[in-house]
Design an enzyme around this catalytic site. Structure first.
Site, short mmCIF file in Angstrom:
data_model
loop_
_atom_site.label_atom_id
_atom_site.label_comp_id
_atom_site.label_asym_id
_atom_site.label_seq_id
_atom_site.Cartn_x
_atom_site.Cartn_y
_atom_site.Cartn_z
N CYS A 117 -2.74 2.98 -11.76
CA CYS A 117 -3.18 2.86 -10.58
C CYS A 117 -4.20 1.90 -10.36
CB CYS A 117 -4.00 4.11 -9.99
SG CYS A 117 -4.57 3.57 -8.14
N CYS B 143 -2.21 -1.91 -2.71
CA CYS B 143 -1.87 -1.07 -3.78
C CYS B 143 -1.66 -1.87 -5.13
CB CYS B 143 -0.24 -0.61 -3.42
SG CYS B 143 0.37 0.74 -4.90
O1 PYC Z 1 -3.29 0.82 -6.45
O2 PYC Z 1 -1.80 1.05 -7.90
C1 PYC Z 1 -2.53 1.37 -6.98
C2 PYC Z 1 -1.93 2.83 -6.42
C3 PYC Z 1 -0.89 3.42 -6.54
C4 PYC Z 1 -1.10 4.52 -5.64
C5 PYC Z 1 -2.06 4.38 -4.64
N1 PYC Z 1 -2.56 3.25 -5.36
#
Ligand code: PYC
Length: 323
Positions: free
Chosen positions: A90, A244
């Protein structure tokens, strides 16, 4: 009355929470050689602790968490959890963990470190000024395009591109799911994204590098004209408020595969609440005939608070979600 305490420091990275567990987890629920083994042991023996800290009434439907663990293989080990289970890697969580541990004095103040995650080793660079972490960059595990899959959604064919970037992503144009990436529409992405994930996983695509069966954990909706906007849906319907981290790596890897992104060229990706991550492909290699990228992504996190959570034996309600 018997009381158990769990101490956390909480952060947000571009709006997305990470609840980092500093104390309270029994050592014998974290045994194992690798961080992946420690995570698996925790999942098998202390999953109630994940639920306690992620779900209601102490957490909420979009809560996210991280557990730092000792490791001989790197400067730090960490695994990640959400309301529904565990992710292998993550990006927003890693940025949050490194920021919080350095600022809290739990991690030696160093601009370069290696972190072991369940997905593998990740190199991290922190920009620190006067004890404050201004930005964290991570060079992710090897990332690659697994293929394209077409599934039927409401009788309409929808094309999803499958990418591995520490987690398996299905990347899909928001238009093709009939949703927009406008902030006020973010929650409307959840149902079509979960339906798409189910359909893709039913089709059981194969990982072209490892030969393993792919299980997509997150759906990344893309679009937004000139700017790289994204909305990532994961767990049992959590919307990542940040762009993300691993999703940005998937996006960079696709751009590179499509010939739209040269090595070293920088891209800014904007998430649902307007926060941004920046990234680039630092190098590529080939594995099993597949081009593999090393994406580097950076962003900023802030500590939002410290908590001492209680679990008392007279509180019999337990943890829950209302989805
Ligand atoms: O930032 O890689 C990320 C992530 C995955 C799921 C939620 N955030």
């Amino acid at each position: 009355m018997q009381r158990t305490e769990f101490i956390t420091v909480d952060t947000h990275t571009g709006g997305e929470p990470t609840r980092i567990v500093l104390n309270g987890i029994e050592a014998d629920t974290l045994t194992g050689e690798t961080v992946r083994e420690k995570r698996d042991r925790f999942a098998a023996t202390a999953d109630d602790v994940r639920k306690l800290l992620m779900q209601e009434p102490r957490g909420h439907a979009d809560m996210f968490g991280a557990v730092p663990v000792p490791t001989d293989r790197a400067d730090l080990g960490v695994f990640f959890m959400d309301t529904d289970g565990y992710l292998n890697m993550c990006g927003h969580g890693l940025i949050g963990v490194v920021t919080a541990l350095i600022e809290q004095g739990e991690l030696h103040e160093t601009p370069e470190l290696t972190v072991e995650t369940p997905a593998g080793l990740v190199d991290v660079t922190a920009e620190i000024a006067d004890g404050v972490v201004r930005r964290v960059a991570f060079k992710n595990v090897d990332s690659y395009v697994c293929g394209t899959i077409t599934v039927e959604q409401d009788g309409v064919p929808v094309e999803a591109r499958i990418v591995y970037s520490g987690n398996y992503f299905a990347v899909v144009d928001a238009d093709s799911l009939g949703v927009t990436l406008d902030r006020e529409d973010a929650t409307q992405c959840i149902d079509p994204a979960l339906e798409l994930r189910r359909a893709v996983n039913d089709a059981a695509p194969e990982d072209p590098v490892t030969g393993a069966r792919v299980t997509v954990s997150a759906v990344e909706l893309t679009g937004g004209g000139d700017s790289d906007r994204s909305c990532v849906v994961f767990a049992d319907g959590s919307v990542d408020r940040s762009p993300c981290g691993t999703g940005t790596c998937a996006r960079l890897t696709l751009h590179h595969a499509d010939g739209d992104l040269a090595i070293g060229e920088r891209v800014e990706v904007t998430g649902p609440v307007g926060s941004t991550f920046e990234g680039y492909i630092s190098e590529t290699s080939v594995a099993n005939g597949v081009t593999v990228t090393s994406p580097v992504v950076s962003g900023t996190a802030h500590i939002t608070g410290e908590h001492t959570f209680y679990r008392t034996d007279d509180d019999t309600l337990g943890s829950f979600t209302l989805a």
